[in-house]
Design a protein around this motif. Sequence first.
Motif, PDB file in Angstrom:
ATOM      1  N   ILE A 138      41.146 -24.630 102.475  1.00  7.85           N
ATOM      2  CA  ILE A 138      41.884 -24.183 101.299  1.00  7.85           C
ATOM      3  C   ILE A 138      41.045 -23.224 100.468  1.00  7.85           C
ATOM      4  O   ILE A 138      41.520 -22.163 100.048  1.00  7.85           O
ATOM      5  CB  ILE A 138      42.337 -25.398 100.459  1.00  7.85           C
ATOM      6  N   ILE A 139      39.788 -23.572 100.240  1.00  5.93           N
ATOM      7  CA  ILE A 139      38.905 -22.717  99.450  1.00  5.93           C
ATOM      8  C   ILE A 139      38.657 -21.393 100.160  1.00  5.93           C
ATOM      9  O   ILE A 139      38.678 -20.322  99.550  1.00  5.93           O
ATOM     10  CB  ILE A 139      37.571 -23.444  99.148  1.00  5.93           C
ATOM     11  N   SER A 140      38.439 -21.431 101.477  1.00  8.18           N
ATOM     12  CA  SER A 140      38.164 -20.182 102.198  1.00  8.18           C
ATOM     13  C   SER A 140      39.375 -19.259 102.232  1.00  8.18           C
ATOM     14  O   SER A 140      39.223 -18.040 102.252  1.00  8.18           O
ATOM     15  CB  SER A 140      37.694 -20.487 103.620  1.00  8.18           C
ATOM     16  N   LYS A 141      40.574 -19.817 102.236  1.00  9.45           N
ATOM     17  CA  LYS A 141      41.775 -18.987 102.281  1.00  9.45           C
ATOM     18  C   LYS A 141      42.229 -18.518 100.908  1.00  9.45           C
ATOM     19  O   LYS A 141      43.043 -17.599 100.816  1.00  9.45           O
ATOM     20  CB  LYS A 141      42.931 -19.739 102.955  1.00  9.45           C
ATOM     21  N   THR A 142      41.742 -19.118  99.848  1.00 12.10           N
ATOM     22  CA  THR A 142      42.131 -18.670  98.515  1.00 12.10           C
ATOM     23  C   THR A 142      40.997 -17.884  97.865  1.00 12.10           C
ATOM     24  O   THR A 142      41.079 -16.663  97.743  1.00 12.10           O
ATOM     25  CB  THR A 142      42.521 -19.855  97.624  1.00 12.10           C
ATOM     26  N   ILE A 143      39.945 -18.543  97.489  1.00 11.07           N
ATOM     27  CA  ILE A 143      38.842 -17.873  96.814  1.00 11.07           C
ATOM     28  C   ILE A 143      38.071 -16.969  97.778  1.00 11.07           C
ATOM     29  O   ILE A 143      37.641 -15.880  97.407  1.00 11.07           O
ATOM     30  CB  ILE A 143      37.905 -18.915  96.168  1.00 11.07           C
ATOM     31  N   GLY A 144      37.925 -17.387  99.013  1.00  9.33           N
ATOM     32  CA  GLY A 144      37.189 -16.601  99.997  1.00  9.33           C
ATOM     33  C   GLY A 144      37.857 -15.300 100.380  1.00  9.33           C
ATOM     34  O   GLY A 144      37.215 -14.372 100.864  1.00  9.33           O
ATOM     35  N   GLN A 145      39.163 -15.180 100.171  1.00 10.73           N
ATOM     36  CA  GLN A 145      39.894 -13.985 100.559  1.00 10.73           C
ATOM     37  C   GLN A 145      40.121 -13.007  99.402  1.00 10.73           C
ATOM     38  O   GLN A 145      40.718 -11.952  99.604  1.00 10.73           O
ATOM     39  CB  GLN A 145      41.256 -14.384 101.132  1.00 10.73           C
ATOM     40  N   VAL A 146      39.653 -13.330  98.206  1.00 10.34           N
ATOM     41  CA  VAL A 146      39.961 -12.507  97.044  1.00 10.34           C
ATOM     42  C   VAL A 146      39.395 -11.103  97.181  1.00 10.34           C
ATOM     43  O   VAL A 146      40.054 -10.120  96.859  1.00 10.34           O
ATOM     44  CB  VAL A 146      39.449 -13.187  95.749  1.00 10.34           C
ATOM     45  N   PHE A 147      38.199 -10.960  97.687  1.00 10.80           N
ATOM     46  CA  PHE A 147      37.561  -9.645  97.747  1.00 10.80           C
ATOM     47  C   PHE A 147      37.651  -9.003  99.124  1.00 10.80           C
ATOM     48  O   PHE A 147      36.955  -8.034  99.412  1.00 10.80           O
ATOM     49  CB  PHE A 147      36.100  -9.751  97.304  1.00 10.80           C
ATOM     50  N   LYS A 148      38.526  -9.505  99.972  1.00 12.48           N
ATOM     51  CA  LYS A 148      38.711  -8.939 101.306  1.00 12.48           C
ATOM     52  C   LYS A 148      39.538  -7.655 101.200  1.00 12.48           C
ATOM     53  O   LYS A 148      40.507  -7.575 100.466  1.00 12.48           O
ATOM     54  CB  LYS A 148      39.427  -9.945 102.208  1.00 12.48           C
ATOM     55  N   LYS A 149      39.158  -6.644 101.948  1.00 13.84           N
ATOM     56  CA  LYS A 149      39.866  -5.369 101.947  1.00 13.84           C
ATOM     57  C   LYS A 149      40.926  -5.368 103.036  1.00 13.84           C
ATOM     58  O   LYS A 149      40.692  -5.785 104.165  1.00 13.84           O
ATOM     59  CB  LYS A 149      38.892  -4.215 102.203  1.00 13.84           C
ATOM     60  N   ASN A 150      42.122  -4.883 102.694  1.00 16.12           N
ATOM     61  CA  ASN A 150      43.185  -4.749 103.683  1.00 16.12           C
ATOM     62  C   ASN A 150      43.068  -3.400 104.376  1.00 16.12           C
ATOM     63  O   ASN A 150      42.819  -2.382 103.739  1.00 16.12           O
ATOM     64  CB  ASN A 150      44.558  -4.866 103.030  1.00 16.12           C
ATOM     65  N   LYS A 151      43.278  -3.377 105.672  1.00 13.31           N
ATOM     66  CA  LYS A 151      43.168  -2.142 106.438  1.00 13.31           C
ATOM     67  C   LYS A 151      44.516  -1.496 106.705  1.00 13.31           C
ATOM     68  O   LYS A 151      44.595  -0.415 107.230  1.00 13.31           O
ATOM     69  CB  LYS A 151      42.448  -2.433 107.752  1.00 13.31           C
ATOM     70  N   HIS A 152      45.587  -2.177 106.344  1.00 14.44           N
ATOM     71  CA  HIS A 152      46.911  -1.641 106.591  1.00 14.44           C
ATOM     72  C   HIS A 152      47.339  -0.735 105.449  1.00 14.44           C
ATOM     73  O   HIS A 152      47.040  -0.991 104.288  1.00 14.44           O
ATOM     74  CB  HIS A 152      47.926  -2.774 106.752  1.00 14.44           C
ATOM     75  N   LYS A 153      48.056   0.326 105.784  1.00 15.93           N
ATOM     76  CA  LYS A 153      48.516   1.260 104.773  1.00 15.93           C
ATOM     77  C   LYS A 153      49.690   0.645 104.005  1.00 15.93           C
ATOM     78  O   LYS A 153      50.572   0.041 104.594  1.00 15.93           O
ATOM     79  CB  LYS A 153      48.960   2.556 105.437  1.00 15.93           C
TER      80      LYS A 153
END
Length: 87
Positions: A46-61
């Motif tokens: 749960i933590i990795s999918k919420t807080i861990g994903q906050v600063f992830k960059k999306n590669k899709h346009k």
Amino acid sequence: MTGFEDLIATISDFFWTYVLSFLLIITGLVYTFRLKFFQFRMFGHIISKTIGQVFKKNKHKGTITPFQAFTSALASTAGATNIVGVP
């Protein structure tokens, strides 16, 4: 009229403190046992999918990052409370 208002306030206080608290605690325990302690077993996921994903960059346009989604949701919530709070 104040006697009636006092009676309604007393009944309301009883239900909102004792009855509702009891129902919420019992419901939480029932779901905890029925889901086999899901909130504790999957805490890392749960933590990795919420807080861990906050600063992830999306590669899709045409998509927004999780941080942009979080800030826009926070801004809309704060904006709505400011508008409603003024009147």
